[in-house]
Design a protein around this motif. Sequence first.
Motif, PDB file in Angstrom:
ATOM      1  N   LEU A 113     -45.528  19.502-137.677  1.00 24.13           N
ATOM      2  CA  LEU A 113     -45.983  18.758-136.502  1.00 24.13           C
ATOM      3  C   LEU A 113     -47.471  18.431-136.571  1.00 24.13           C
ATOM      4  CD1 LEU A 113     -44.069  20.528-133.599  1.00 24.13           C
ATOM      5  CD2 LEU A 113     -43.690  18.238-134.494  1.00 24.13           C
ATOM      6  N   ALA A 114     -48.224  19.233-137.329  1.00 24.13           N
ATOM      7  CA  ALA A 114     -49.665  18.973-137.427  1.00 24.13           C
ATOM      8  C   ALA A 114     -49.950  17.646-138.126  1.00 24.13           C
ATOM      9  CB  ALA A 114     -50.349  20.117-138.173  1.00 24.13           C
ATOM     10  N   THR A 115     -48.960  17.123-138.867  1.00 23.11           N
ATOM     11  CA  THR A 115     -49.169  15.863-139.595  1.00 23.11           C
ATOM     12  C   THR A 115     -48.656  14.648-138.828  1.00 23.11           C
ATOM     13  OG1 THR A 115     -47.029  16.011-140.734  1.00 23.11           O
ATOM     14  CG2 THR A 115     -48.909  17.131-141.754  1.00 23.11           C
ATOM     15  N   VAL A 116     -48.136  14.867-137.606  1.00 25.71           N
ATOM     16  CA  VAL A 116     -47.519  13.788-136.841  1.00 25.71           C
ATOM     17  C   VAL A 116     -48.414  13.406-135.671  1.00 25.71           C
ATOM     18  CG1 VAL A 116     -45.476  13.069-135.539  1.00 25.71           C
ATOM     19  CG2 VAL A 116     -45.227  14.605-137.501  1.00 25.71           C
ATOM     20  N   GLN A 117     -48.615  12.118-135.484  1.00 25.62           N
ATOM     21  CA  GLN A 117     -49.405  11.606-134.368  1.00 25.62           C
ATOM     22  C   GLN A 117     -48.460  11.256-133.216  1.00 25.62           C
ATOM     23  OE1 GLN A 117     -52.772  11.353-134.115  1.00 25.62           O
ATOM     24  NE2 GLN A 117     -52.470  10.732-131.995  1.00 25.62           N
ATOM     25  N   GLY A 118     -48.688  11.866-132.042  1.00 28.28           N
ATOM     26  CA  GLY A 118     -47.826  11.625-130.894  1.00 28.28           C
ATOM     27  C   GLY A 118     -48.151  10.319-130.187  1.00 28.28           C
ATOM     28  N   THR A 119     -47.098   9.633-129.732  1.00 27.45           N
ATOM     29  CA  THR A 119     -47.267   8.384-128.986  1.00 27.45           C
ATOM     30  C   THR A 119     -46.757   8.496-127.567  1.00 27.45           C
ATOM     31  OG1 THR A 119     -45.108   7.552-129.728  1.00 27.45           O
ATOM     32  CG2 THR A 119     -47.027   7.021-131.090  1.00 27.45           C
ATOM     33  N   GLY A 120     -46.301   9.693-127.154  1.00 34.40           N
ATOM     34  CA  GLY A 120     -45.808   9.870-125.796  1.00 34.40           C
ATOM     35  C   GLY A 120     -46.943  10.040-124.809  1.00 34.40           C
TER      36      GLY A 120
END
Length: 479
Positions: A113-120
């Motif tokens: 998850l540290a490599t994922v950029q959230g868009t919510g």
Amino acid sequence: MAVEVLLPKLGLTMREGTITEWLVPAGGLVRPGDVIMRLATDKVDADVEAEGEGLFHPVVAAGATVPPGALVGWLLAAGEVPPGGPRPRPAPAERRFASPNARRVAREHGLDLATVQGTGPGGRIVSEDIEAAADRAATVATAATACPAVPSIPPVAIPPVTIPPTATPPVTIPPTATPPPPAPLVRRHAETLGVDLATVAGTGAGGRIRRADVDLAAAADTRDRALPPPPARRSPPRPRPGQVVALTGMRGAIARTMRASLQEMAQLTHGYEADVTDLVALRAQLKREWTGLGGAGAAAGSTPRVPSLNDFVIRAAALALRDHPMLNATIRDDGIHLLAEIHIGTAVAVPDGLVVPVVRDAADRGLLALAAETRRLAGAARDGRLTTADLAGATFTVTSLGGYGVDFFTPVINPPNVAILGAGRVRDGVRWEGDTPRRTSVLTLSLTFDHRAVDGAPAAEYLRAVTALLARPLRLLAA
């Protein structure tokens, strides 16, 4: 450090649960959120997720029945042995701001998850972010496979080779690249819709099958096949004279709950007749008019279903609670707690007992939305598909025996509520207008209340408010 796996408590009245199946083998790696067991209680079956990480070590066998909070297993580090006794549970590690479903999808794809950029909202990581990141990773992997680095080759002197005229050099056809396998979430989605993944063309990176591909295949195939109906709840055998019915399972839970209810509360029942002449006429009018809407040319599913008499009663009961909050309450050690939410439990008879699914925020729902929810809950109850969320949180209960021809009865309060409203059958009545009798439709309501929390006069005022709403059904339909 070893992490305890404890049997969860699903609902206030749960006394025991049966582990019907372990879904993780002994020694298998478990991460937070992984489903590790299937649990059966007296009211619902549920999948239980792990709250820690480690190698799973069960303490009890599948089929064991234990009370809530019992130790049923351990999550151990590599080389660690199960402790000799219970240990305090470790504090949960700090977690990134992501939806539970996004965390599950990330584990299935093996993404950090540290490599994922959230868009919510507020940067929250949602499932679409995980799928997009998985597609990007697949694209990179596919490109690397399709275009490998070519090492430099020093020049080599090649002697001349004479090939006989009849010899045909072999032709090598490069193998076709295999698309990446679909994610477990997509496979489960396909199983739910009855779609064969072998017939689905993937549009994701490298030909990966995505949820949208499955949905498209299901929509295209709907005309050619019918989805199998949900499994029906198996009916128990009919009781026979001389038989002993064990007080276990749902029957035992009902027995314990009702006995505790009558022992711990000062219960009293009021009976009240409600004039529902206009309500019966309104339902008959809606049936005629709405049935006409379903003729030729009407869109499928566009015709609303007429709310049942019980839907009107639930709606009236919920609205009246706004002005009579003492009946929407619970008693605790420090006093009577008046509840802000109005969640109406609706008693539903099932083959092996009785369940009380909950219509949440019943006073804030329109009558048609409320009726749709009661139909959903009743169907789920009879099919055995109720979830723990469907059964939790009732602040008041409505029950009806009108369909069995009962006029009046004394319902027993469903703890921790302080009141329950019963509805009998609709029967003929008479109202006198001067010296002229007029035929009416009458419904008997029975309100059982805990006299510790509510006195007789306020209870009667609540019944009068409910009957006034039922006498003017257009207010219920328009509210």
